[in-house]
Design a protein around this motif. Structure first.
Motif, PDB file in Angstrom:
ATOM      1  N   UNK A 177       0.829  -1.198   0.000  1.00 61.59           N
ATOM      2  CA  UNK A 177       0.000   0.000   0.000  1.00 61.59           C
ATOM      3  C   UNK A 177       0.869   1.254   0.000  1.00 61.59           C
ATOM      4  N   UNK A 178       0.216   2.362  -0.283  1.00 63.33           N
ATOM      5  CA  UNK A 178       0.919   3.622  -0.427  1.00 63.33           C
ATOM      6  C   UNK A 178       1.633   4.026   0.857  1.00 63.33           C
ATOM      7  N   UNK A 179       1.028   3.796   1.996  1.00 66.09           N
ATOM      8  CA  UNK A 179       1.633   4.229   3.247  1.00 66.09           C
ATOM      9  C   UNK A 179       2.941   3.493   3.528  1.00 66.09           C
ATOM     10  N   UNK A 180       3.021   2.213   3.172  1.00 67.41           N
ATOM     11  CA  UNK A 180       4.274   1.464   3.324  1.00 67.41           C
ATOM     12  C   UNK A 180       5.328   2.018   2.366  1.00 67.41           C
ATOM     13  N   UNK A 181       4.920   2.285   1.128  1.00 67.35           N
ATOM     14  CA  UNK A 181       5.863   2.834   0.151  1.00 67.35           C
ATOM     15  C   UNK A 181       6.326   4.233   0.560  1.00 67.35           C
ATOM     16  N   UNK A 182       5.416   5.031   1.112  1.00 75.11           N
ATOM     17  CA  UNK A 182       5.781   6.368   1.556  1.00 75.11           C
ATOM     18  C   UNK A 182       6.764   6.300   2.715  1.00 75.11           C
ATOM     19  N   UNK A 183       6.576   5.363   3.629  1.00 74.02           N
ATOM     20  CA  UNK A 183       7.518   5.186   4.733  1.00 74.02           C
ATOM     21  C   UNK A 183       8.892   4.764   4.206  1.00 74.02           C
ATOM     22  N   UNK A 184       8.913   3.862   3.237  1.00 67.06           N
ATOM     23  CA  UNK A 184      10.180   3.441   2.624  1.00 67.06           C
ATOM     24  C   UNK A 184      10.842   4.616   1.915  1.00 67.06           C
ATOM     25  N   UNK A 185      10.052   5.401   1.210  1.00 69.04           N
ATOM     26  CA  UNK A 185      10.572   6.593   0.532  1.00 69.04           C
ATOM     27  C   UNK A 185      11.195   7.549   1.535  1.00 69.04           C
ATOM     28  N   UNK A 186      10.526   7.761   2.669  1.00 69.91           N
ATOM     29  CA  UNK A 186      11.064   8.671   3.687  1.00 69.91           C
ATOM     30  C   UNK A 186      12.381   8.163   4.256  1.00 69.91           C
ATOM     31  N   UNK A 187      12.474   6.865   4.510  1.00 68.46           N
ATOM     32  CA  UNK A 187      13.718   6.287   4.998  1.00 68.46           C
ATOM     33  C   UNK A 187      14.841   6.465   3.973  1.00 68.46           C
ATOM     34  N   UNK A 188      14.549   6.155   2.718  1.00 69.16           N
ATOM     35  CA  UNK A 188      15.556   6.315   1.664  1.00 69.16           C
ATOM     36  C   UNK A 188      15.959   7.783   1.510  1.00 69.16           C
ATOM     37  N   UNK A 189      15.001   8.690   1.626  1.00 74.39           N
ATOM     38  CA  UNK A 189      15.304  10.119   1.494  1.00 74.39           C
ATOM     39  C   UNK A 189      16.230  10.593   2.611  1.00 74.39           C
ATOM     40  N   UNK A 190      16.048  10.083   3.808  1.00 69.45           N
ATOM     41  CA  UNK A 190      16.931  10.450   4.921  1.00 69.45           C
ATOM     42  C   UNK A 190      18.354   9.959   4.647  1.00 69.45           C
ATOM     43  N   UNK A 191      18.478   8.739   4.160  1.00 69.82           N
ATOM     44  CA  UNK A 191      19.812   8.201   3.846  1.00 69.82           C
ATOM     45  C   UNK A 191      20.461   9.006   2.727  1.00 69.82           C
ATOM     46  N   UNK A 192      19.702   9.311   1.676  1.00 72.47           N
ATOM     47  CA  UNK A 192      20.231  10.090   0.553  1.00 72.47           C
ATOM     48  C   UNK A 192      20.660  11.472   1.033  1.00 72.47           C
ATOM     49  N   UNK A 193      19.833  12.119   1.844  1.00 71.20           N
ATOM     50  CA  UNK A 193      20.170  13.447   2.354  1.00 71.20           C
ATOM     51  C   UNK A 193      21.416  13.403   3.226  1.00 71.20           C
ATOM     52  N   UNK A 194      21.535  12.375   4.063  1.00 72.52           N
ATOM     53  CA  UNK A 194      22.708  12.262   4.934  1.00 72.52           C
ATOM     54  C   UNK A 194      23.987  12.120   4.116  1.00 72.52           C
ATOM     55  N   UNK A 195      23.951  11.291   3.092  1.00 70.88           N
ATOM     56  CA  UNK A 195      25.130  11.121   2.235  1.00 70.88           C
ATOM     57  C   UNK A 195      25.454  12.424   1.508  1.00 70.88           C
ATOM     58  N   UNK A 196      24.432  13.078   0.961  1.00 68.58           N
ATOM     59  CA  UNK A 196      24.657  14.344   0.253  1.00 68.58           C
ATOM     60  C   UNK A 196      25.212  15.406   1.200  1.00 68.58           C
ATOM     61  N   UNK A 197      24.685  15.469   2.410  1.00 66.57           N
ATOM     62  CA  UNK A 197      25.174  16.450   3.384  1.00 66.57           C
ATOM     63  C   UNK A 197      26.643  16.200   3.697  1.00 66.57           C
ATOM     64  N   UNK A 198      27.000  14.945   3.917  1.00 67.63           N
ATOM     65  CA  UNK A 198      28.414  14.624   4.190  1.00 67.63           C
ATOM     66  C   UNK A 198      29.316  15.049   3.040  1.00 67.63           C
ATOM     67  N   UNK A 199      28.881  14.770   1.811  1.00 67.08           N
ATOM     68  CA  UNK A 199      29.689  15.131   0.643  1.00 67.08           C
ATOM     69  C   UNK A 199      29.830  16.644   0.531  1.00 67.08           C
ATOM     70  N   UNK A 200      28.711  17.371   0.667  1.00 67.81           N
ATOM     71  CA  UNK A 200      28.757  18.818   0.492  1.00 67.81           C
ATOM     72  C   UNK A 200      29.467  19.520   1.645  1.00 67.81           C
ATOM     73  N   UNK A 201      29.307  19.038   2.881  1.00 65.85           N
ATOM     74  CA  UNK A 201      30.021  19.630   4.010  1.00 65.85           C
ATOM     75  C   UNK A 201      31.519  19.384   3.866  1.00 65.85           C
ATOM     76  N   UNK A 202      31.901  18.162   3.502  1.00 66.62           N
ATOM     77  CA  UNK A 202      33.330  17.868   3.347  1.00 66.62           C
ATOM     78  C   UNK A 202      33.945  18.656   2.197  1.00 66.62           C
TER      79      UNK A 202
END
Length: 118
Positions: A39-64
């Motif tokens: 269902x959409x709510x499970x996919x949205x939760x997965x999307x949010x988790x993936x978005x946090x990981x993507x943002x964390x990696x991008x933040x590390x790259x841009x800060x460094x």
């Protein structure tokens, strides 16, 4: 991800999202909706988790790389958080089929637009 195609689609979306971010959530939901069951709510939760990981990696790259405009970032961070919270709040109140159709449609439009104009 259950399939190679789904994994490749999410990887491409993650690379795009790490650099640009605009429309990444919609694109991720579109690829998840096309390649994952559930269902959409499970996919949205997965999307949010993936978005946090993507943002964390991008933040590390841009800060460094010392390429962050900190004054603008401080203004944008609360806006992004509020927008994410509002999106989840709204999505819980709309029928799943309508949200899924909207997300897939917008994702396909954005993919076409950015690949042809970018």
């Amino acid at each position: 991800m259950g399939s190679l195609v789904g994994s490749l689609a999410q990887f491409a979306t993650a690379v795009y999202g790490g650099f640009f971010g605009a429309g990444m959530g919609v694109m991720m939901l579109a690829t998840l909706g096309l390649t994952q069951a559930g269902d959409y709510h499970r996919l949205n939760a997965l999307k949010n988790l993936l978005a946090v990981v993507i943002a964390a990696v991008a933040i590390l790259v841009f800060v460094s790389g010392d390429v962050i405009a900190w004054r603008q970032a401080i203004v944008m961070i609360p806006g992004g958080a509020l927008g994410a919270y509002a999106g989840v709040w709204i999505a819980k109140r709309v029928p799943q089929i309508a949200v899924r159709g909207f997300v897939v449609g917008v994702g396909m439009f954005l993919a076409f637009y950015y690949f042809t104009k970018g």
